[in-house]
Design a protein around this motif. Sequence first.
Motif, PDB file in Angstrom:
ATOM      1  N   ASP A   6       0.820  -1.217   0.000  1.00 35.41           N
ATOM      2  CA  ASP A   6       0.000   0.000   0.000  1.00 35.41           C
ATOM      3  C   ASP A   6       0.856   1.270   0.000  1.00 35.41           C
ATOM      4  N   LYS A   8       2.905   4.129  -1.696  1.00 38.54           N
ATOM      5  CA  LYS A   8       2.881   4.750  -3.022  1.00 38.54           C
ATOM      6  C   LYS A   8       4.249   4.621  -3.683  1.00 38.54           C
ATOM      7  N   GLN A  32       4.370   1.167 -10.207  1.00 40.45           N
ATOM      8  CA  GLN A  32       3.080   1.654  -9.717  1.00 40.45           C
ATOM      9  C   GLN A  32       1.981   0.728 -10.222  1.00 40.45           C
ATOM     10  N   MET A  34      -1.954   0.651 -10.838  1.00 40.82           N
ATOM     11  CA  MET A  34      -3.123   1.524 -10.939  1.00 40.82           C
ATOM     12  C   MET A  34      -4.439   0.786 -10.725  1.00 40.82           C
ATOM     13  N   TYR A  39      -3.389  -2.155  -3.226  1.00 43.13           N
ATOM     14  CA  TYR A  39      -1.949  -2.091  -3.386  1.00 43.13           C
ATOM     15  C   TYR A  39      -1.600  -0.985  -4.380  1.00 43.13           C
ATOM     16  N   TRP A  40      -0.825  -0.018  -3.925  1.00 45.03           N
ATOM     17  CA  TRP A  40      -0.425   1.096  -4.784  1.00 45.03           C
ATOM     18  C   TRP A  40       0.797   0.760  -5.618  1.00 45.03           C
ATOM     19  N   SER A  41       1.616  -0.136  -5.105  1.00 48.67           N
ATOM     20  CA  SER A  41       2.855  -0.493  -5.797  1.00 48.67           C
ATOM     21  C   SER A  41       3.027  -2.006  -5.776  1.00 48.67           C
TER      22      SER A  41
END
Length: 139
Positions: A6, A8, A32, A34, A39-41
């Motif tokens: 999570d 960024k 990243q 999207m 999960y951001w990454s």
Amino acid sequence: MLIGTDTKFDDLAAALPLPELSPAFHQFQFYQHMENPYYWSEINLTCSPDHDGLSVLQLYESALGSRYAAKEVEVALDIACESFEQVASTLLRLVGLVFKHHHRRRHMRVAYEKDQESPPPGCLPLPTFYFEMGNLVFA
């Protein structure tokens, strides 16, 4: 292995020391994500038999944020065997030892192409085992 976090992307890039992590793995990339709201990454890594990359990554566990998980794991083993029969029986014994927490279906899916063309040199035409539609892969 594919790890979702999570954290960024920019924060992850600032927190993880690539000069230290990259040599500890055969492959180490992050990008990243999207499409996933949790999960951001994602970190895509391939462990190397010569190095203990996961121990190095564990030193920076706080950079992974409050929520992270291994989303995909592929396990490949090189085992010296004397015959095809020994390879096949060893593979089945190894798969029998695998355990997955929270395994919902309690079974594995086996993929095997009976009519497949000859595999690449050094590979044998043996089945691939999957937990829950590819969440854990054995090749």
